[in-house]
Motif scaffolding. Sequence first.
Motif, PDB file in Angstrom:
ATOM      1  N   MET A   9      -1.484  -2.733  -5.875  1.00 13.35           N
ATOM      2  CA  MET A   9      -0.168  -3.345  -5.808  1.00 13.35           C
ATOM      3  C   MET A   9       0.000  -4.038  -4.464  1.00 13.35           C
ATOM      4  SD  MET A   9       3.509  -1.478  -6.510  1.00 13.35           S
ATOM      5  CE  MET A   9       2.924   0.002  -5.663  1.00 13.35           C
ATOM      6  N   THR A  46      -4.099  -0.447  -2.289  1.00 12.97           N
ATOM      7  CA  THR A  46      -2.714  -0.869  -2.165  1.00 12.97           C
ATOM      8  C   THR A  46      -2.287  -0.760  -0.719  1.00 12.97           C
ATOM      9  OG1 THR A  46      -2.158  -0.150  -4.402  1.00 12.97           O
ATOM     10  CG2 THR A  46      -0.335  -0.329  -2.868  1.00 12.97           C
ATOM     11  N   VAL A  55      -0.231  -7.067  -9.340  1.00 12.21           N
ATOM     12  CA  VAL A  55      -0.163  -5.636  -9.635  1.00 12.21           C
ATOM     13  C   VAL A  55      -1.179  -5.362 -10.735  1.00 12.21           C
ATOM     14  CG1 VAL A  55       1.257  -3.777 -10.582  1.00 12.21           C
ATOM     15  CG2 VAL A  55       2.261  -5.423  -8.975  1.00 12.21           C
TER      16      VAL A  55
END
Length: 427
Positions: free
Chosen positions: A66, A3, A71
């Motif tokens: 994410m 992420t 996501v």
Amino acid sequence: MSTPTRVFAGRLAGTGVFDPNRDRVGKVHDVVVITRANGRLRAVGLVVEVAGRRRVFVPLTRVTSMDSGSVITTGLLNMRRFEPRIAERQVLGEILDKEVTLSPRDGGGTGKVEDLAFELRQGRDWDVTKLFVRRHAPGLLWRRGETLMVDADSVTGLTQQQTDQGAASLLAKLEGQKAADVADVLHDLPPERRIAVAEELDDERLADVLEELSDEDAVEILTTLDTDRAARVLDVMQPDDAADLVQELPDDAARELLERMDEEEAADVRRLMAYDEHTAGGLMTTEPVILGPESTIATALAHVRRRDLVPTLATVVFVVRPPLETPTGRFLGVVHLQALLREPPHDSIGTILDSDVEYVLPTDPLGKVTRLMATYNMAALPVLDPEKRLLGAVSADDVLDRLLPDDWRDADEDVTDASLTPGGERG
């Protein structure tokens, strides 16, 4: 966790949510934050819209990846409908457009929050660290102020309640969304914020959204508008929806609005209000596509392409003798969209007329309307008076709306997707 170090809440809105097998399970609706003891904000989860437009809470501890493109979750979601707790706030719905005071090191003054960023810290906490702010430009109403990125803990006013928060940034995020989705967003907002956002919508957009809201929410919004604007909004609503809404108002308020409305629009609404809500007359709209038999197929296709026409009414053209305004001259029949698409555009619609079509009287009960629609697979049914003049049409979406319980927009749906099994913690 794969992420980015910093994630912007506004850019996540609408992002697809996937399970570990890369099967889509929904999309991000909002980001949930809480205020910590030190006054700073911490992101704790996502509000995700899954099958059936149900919104559920997904803790950030269950997010493995994410970014603005997707996501990825662990695949185990708690399917209870999201209900915000007292300490929780939704970024898009409640924090965007908040007015904050900037610190001297950022040049001082005030501005409005257009986005915020949260970053992963030690202990797996996602702290809100940055704000994207548009500074006010006093005295320059014709020009938008400059934008700047500031530290979240350097501003004041971010966690305070505001009565004049505005709605520009939230409306920008809602741009292009369907009226039903905007209605869902408004329903989830606190009452004051809901009204503020609704007031910023233009008349046609607000009319579309009110048609998708529950009667309770729609009446709440309509009664906060000044009378002239409320009347303008009712003018551009579908007459049957406007009639339903006016009937929910106190008699004095309804009478005043009808007097302020366009004379022809008000006449349609009054006519519909005269019928019981569970009859064909109470269900019908007075504005289906109506043409004379000499009209060309090209003209009919142009009418059914109108943006303001609901899809169910776009499937059929009602053919009558003059006058073409309801109540019309004698009803002749209908022309189905499929027939229009198969024939030369210069031919008249009278040559492909279906005159053997079922109809109902305005006093016929909902049960008869439903049975005829189901028996003959009709998306819209003509409503005639005893002299065979067209009064309006009942569409399938209006029938469904009447058959479903009043709280159908808030009711939980059964979801069978295997990737959405119950489970998981909250917060």
